[in-house]
Design a protein around this motif. Sequence first.
Motif, mmCIF file in Angstrom:
data_model
loop_
_atom_site.group_PDB
_atom_site.id
_atom_site.type_symbol
_atom_site.label_atom_id
_atom_site.label_comp_id
_atom_site.label_asym_id
_atom_site.label_seq_id
_atom_site.Cartn_x
_atom_site.Cartn_y
_atom_site.Cartn_z
ATOM 1 N N VAL A 74 0.826 -1.210 0.000
ATOM 2 C CA VAL A 74 0.000 0.000 0.000
ATOM 3 C C VAL A 74 0.859 1.260 0.000
ATOM 4 C CG1 VAL A 74 -1.591 1.385 1.401
ATOM 5 C CG2 VAL A 74 -2.064 -1.035 0.995
ATOM 6 N N TRP A 75 1.785 1.372 0.953
ATOM 7 C CA TRP A 75 2.496 2.627 1.127
ATOM 8 C C TRP A 75 3.440 2.945 -0.024
ATOM 9 C CZ3 TRP A 75 0.940 6.325 3.990
ATOM 10 C CH2 TRP A 75 0.207 6.070 5.149
ATOM 11 N N ILE A 76 4.196 1.972 -0.472
ATOM 12 C CA ILE A 76 5.204 2.262 -1.505
ATOM 13 C C ILE A 76 4.593 2.586 -2.864
ATOM 14 C CG2 ILE A 76 7.015 1.162 -2.895
ATOM 15 C CD1 ILE A 76 8.171 0.067 -0.329
ATOM 16 N N PRO A 77 3.671 1.803 -3.396
ATOM 17 C CA PRO A 77 3.163 2.126 -4.742
ATOM 18 C C PRO A 77 2.163 3.261 -4.795
ATOM 19 C CG PRO A 77 2.104 0.151 -3.920
ATOM 20 C CD PRO A 77 3.160 0.497 -2.920
ATOM 21 N N PHE A 78 1.487 3.567 -3.660
ATOM 22 C CA PHE A 78 0.397 4.538 -3.720
ATOM 23 C C PHE A 78 0.648 5.842 -2.963
ATOM 24 C CE2 PHE A 78 -1.869 0.420 -4.334
ATOM 25 C CZ PHE A 78 -2.298 0.653 -5.636
#
Length: 354
Positions: A74-78
């Motif tokens: 969740v955190w890295i791509p978005f």
Amino acid sequence: MQIDFHHGVTYVVARLAGFEHDAASIIAYCAQYVDDATNAGLIRFDNGTVFQRMSSAHKMLNYRNFQELAAHRVWIPFHFLPGNGGLPRSLEPEGGLISKLICRPNSYIAQEMVREAIKCQDFPHGLHRWGVTMHVYADTWAHQGFSGVSHWANEARNVVDGQGKADRNLMNRLKGYFVNEALPLGHGAVLSNPDKPFLRWGYTNGYGEKIIRDNPRDFLEAANCMYQAMRRYLLKDPEAIAPEIPEPDKTIIATMLETITDRSGKVRHKKWLQAIAAGKFSFGEANICYIPKGKNSWKHLALGTEHLIDKEHQVFTYTPSFLASDWKLFHDALQAHHVYIIHELLPFYGICMG
């Protein structure tokens, strides 16, 4: 960034770039819905059809929820797109993996992400993916200097306000958080300071460097680069030379970013919608709204449910219109974006987070 920018400013920039109202509304809805799509899992229909959705945010983006916040998918791509130290593919930043993971404004990785979304616009979910991409792109300015993993590099101490004085207000708010366990992940050490467009502030990062942040300047730069990207999208040419936001619209955006100082993102958002409805921008009067869950939301229109959280083993009534629904296309866009970032783009930079 919060709803005032992701929905309000994104709509304004899209219209100024040449998108019609309906398309700009979809782009802006998707850009904000990235922060509100908190449910994942299988959707089951009464005719045996199934649909796999994914989440692009955690409940309330709550920094106390450190177990969920550790999820890289969740955190890295978005939200915290790695910046590779601001360097192109061929160069390696000093400092190892964490230096590659720290978010950088308008990085080469971010620019490649934008170009890919322009190339993929003819897919059924192309416009929805563009909205997702605009969320991630804008966040590279707000989240610069922080990463989507738990690491001491995200530490922030000696936080100061715009006058260089100790930010006692932030320190008092941090007392309500499980600081030792939840931090440092993302920009949790400074709560929502990076996301408020009107703030000027500073801190000392985990490397001992003194960082000065000027959110009004950074957010205006983000809006301007988004405008240029929107122009390229409409031209279907990711390499096209695009102008900056024309005056007086650019001045209006800059003024609103700096002078709307309400702490609540929802209150600031309302003021942007009022300005849009009043015809403050050169594209004229327009009425837009954003309903993330409940009646008349995209989810309601697609699945017929007004529930904020789905019941376990719930079965929905299938209608043929589901396949072309904005809610379904948004989730298709999330999947496409996630696969591209994690399994295609980041590996080109030597980053394996899949």
